[in-house]
Design a protein around this motif. Structure first.
Motif, mmCIF file in Angstrom:
data_model
loop_
_atom_site.group_PDB
_atom_site.id
_atom_site.type_symbol
_atom_site.label_atom_id
_atom_site.label_comp_id
_atom_site.label_asym_id
_atom_site.label_seq_id
_atom_site.Cartn_x
_atom_site.Cartn_y
_atom_site.Cartn_z
ATOM 1 N N THR A 142 -2.846 5.386 -3.486
ATOM 2 C CA THR A 142 -3.757 6.354 -3.284
ATOM 3 C C THR A 142 -2.961 7.906 -3.058
ATOM 4 O O THR A 142 -2.085 7.798 -2.621
ATOM 5 N N ASN A 143 -3.758 8.767 -3.682
ATOM 6 C CA ASN A 143 -3.185 10.172 -3.416
ATOM 7 C C ASN A 143 -1.810 10.412 -3.902
ATOM 8 O O ASN A 143 -0.730 10.500 -3.498
ATOM 9 N N GLN B 27 -6.290 5.242 -6.848
ATOM 10 C CA GLN B 27 -7.154 6.154 -6.864
ATOM 11 C C GLN B 27 -6.648 7.551 -6.334
ATOM 12 O O GLN B 27 -5.784 7.440 -5.688
ATOM 13 N N ASN B 28 -7.040 8.639 -7.075
ATOM 14 C CA ASN B 28 -6.711 10.006 -6.523
ATOM 15 C C ASN B 28 -5.511 10.316 -7.015
ATOM 16 O O ASN B 28 -4.523 10.269 -6.376
ATOM 17 N N GLN C 260 -1.884 -1.208 -3.806
ATOM 18 C CA GLN C 260 -2.792 0.040 -3.767
ATOM 19 C C GLN C 260 -1.885 1.097 -3.659
ATOM 20 O O GLN C 260 -0.986 1.307 -3.156
ATOM 21 N N ARG D 138 0.901 -1.207 -0.087
ATOM 22 C CA ARG D 138 -0.019 -0.299 0.082
ATOM 23 C C ARG D 138 0.819 1.390 0.175
ATOM 24 O O ARG D 138 1.909 1.496 0.798
ATOM 25 N N ASN E 119 0.419 5.595 -0.098
ATOM 26 C CA ASN E 119 -0.433 6.552 -0.223
ATOM 27 C C ASN E 119 0.566 7.863 0.114
ATOM 28 O O ASN E 119 1.450 8.116 0.811
#
Length: 422
Positions: free
Chosen positions: A220-221, A243-244, A218, A183, A185
């Motif tokens: 994100t951002n 995502q994002n 994953q 992950r 982020n």
């Protein structure tokens, strides 16, 4: 009582060890930079050795580390508080001759992490400066072998990376090779050639986030500025959720290239949602696209093919969703191309099959004077099918009043839905 105090003092000393610039207190290693562009890699390796199994490693915010030699630690059950900055040296000769070779596309790596259960938190201040401008200026848009990737994850599982940056990478910024359950982020990547004339791309091959042999990833951002793929989903990537994302310049979101080598290059179960595509430096080639190689071994001259014939790989791309893209001036809307590596004689021969791909909710404009904003060019060997364009409304030019259309070749009968012109 005096004896007990002395014993306690000695036990305290035993719990703290100093090795060079590494302070170890109860399996928490804090690393101090040497300064003066002295190579900090020996100290970093010492910290990874002492606290890289079940411990914590701290790079304080006020410390700037000089990375003059390659490193590849294997870590397990470790937390890295990466508040400071690593800067790769500008010794191009060293890196060309000593970086770790990466067989895929004849690339190289300067820093590789392997292991299990690893967390990296940059707290918004920590990251890596790849000193890429030394490379960009020396090569002026003609990438040569030996550029070191600065942040490679190889043979890893259970990884969390948060609030981290990569500045001016010599090559791909973040690269996952053989990774499971990872992950990422709040990641920021920026490749800017300060000496390049406006409109010239000297930062090609500075991808933002790449996956290969990766499962359950994953992201994100994520913010990327550069001159190549913002995100690239490469061979054998499965269950990728992104995502994002903001992509400033470059090639947008890519699946591929696939089929370059004689191997199964399949990709499946990909979701990319909430993406902003922004034109910069007259260099925003794509928004979202799939690219595969032709189905034959074709002679190649580029260093990425090591000067030998490439192509003829096989496999499938399936279950892909690109959704909610705001496109501001890319050269093309969502597209599929299966002719990478073609010399003019092998169009439509790709052995990669493509199905169940959806482009949903694309809005904005494409920088073109033509009416066609999206193209689907698949394989005569495996015509693509179940390719859906749902609410893809892109205008051919910033001031156009009529939405653009599409064009399709080598698709199954009724295989493309929702794209005017197909």
């Amino acid at each position: 009582m005096q004896l007990l105090a002395s014993v306690s003092f000695l036990l305290g000393l035993l719990a703290i060890s100093h090795a060079g610039n590494v302070e170890n207190h109860n399996n928490v290693c804090t690393v101090k930079a040497s300064g003066g562009q002295q190579d900090d890699v020996p100290n970093l390796l010492e910290a990874f050795e002492q606290c890289g199994n079940g411990g914590t490693i701290i790079f304080p915010e006020d410390q700037s580390y000089w990375i003059a030699t390659r490193l590849h630690p294997t870590l397990n059950d470790v937390a890295i508080e990466w508040r400071g900055k690593w800067t790769f040296s500008d010794n191009l000769t060293y890196w060309r001759n000593n970086s770790y070779p990466v067989a895929f596309q004849n690339h190289h790596a300067g820093f590789i992490i392997s292991g299990h259960n690893i967390s990296v938190n940059g707290y918004g201040t920590g990251g890596i400066d790849g000193n890429g401008n030394a490379w960009y200026t020396a090569e002026k848009g003609d990438t040569q072998p030996g550029r070191p990737m600065p942040f490679v994850w190889w043979n890893v599982s259970e990884v969390v990376v948060d609030s981290f940056y990569i500045k001016d990478p010599p090559l791909w910024s973040v690269n996952i090779m053989n990774g499971t359950n990872m992950r990422f982020n709040n990641i920021y990547c920026n490749a800017t050639a300060v000496d390049a004339p406006w409109g010239d791309n000297w930062v090609q091959n500075t991808d933002g986030f790449d996956t290969m042999d990766a499962v359950n990833i994953q992201l994100t951002n994520f913010v990327y500025q550069g001159g190549d793929d913002c995100v690239a989903i490469k061979p054998r990537s499965y269950n990728i959720d992104i995502q994002n994302v903001t992509c400033v310049g470059g090639n947008g979101i890519a699946i591929g290239s696939l089929g370059q080598y004689l191997e199964d290059s399949s990709v499946a179960n990909i979701r990319v949602d909430k993406v902003k595509i922004v034109r910069y430096n007259e260099d925003m080639h794509n928004s979202a696209y799939l690219k595969t190689w032709v189905g034959a071994l074709v002679p190649q001259s580029s260093y990425e093919s090591a000067g030998v014939p490439r192509g003829d790989g096989w496999g499938s791309i399936r279950n892909v969703l690109f959704s909610n893209f705001a496109v501001h001036g890319a050269n093309a809307g969502p597209s599929i191309s299966q002719d990478s590596g073609d010399n003019g004689s092998y169009a439509g021969t790709s052995k990669m099959s493509i199905s169940n791909v959806a482009f949903v909710n694309f809005t904005g404009w494409v920088d073109t004077e033509k009416s066609v904003v999206s193209t689907v060019s698949c394989s005569d060997v495996h015509p693509c099918y179940n390719i859906d364009f749902d609410n893809v409304v892109l205008y051919p030019g910033k001031n156009a009043t009529t939405p653009g259309t599409g064009s399709c070749t080598y698709t199954a009968d009724g295989g493309v839905h929702g794209l005017s012109g197909c």
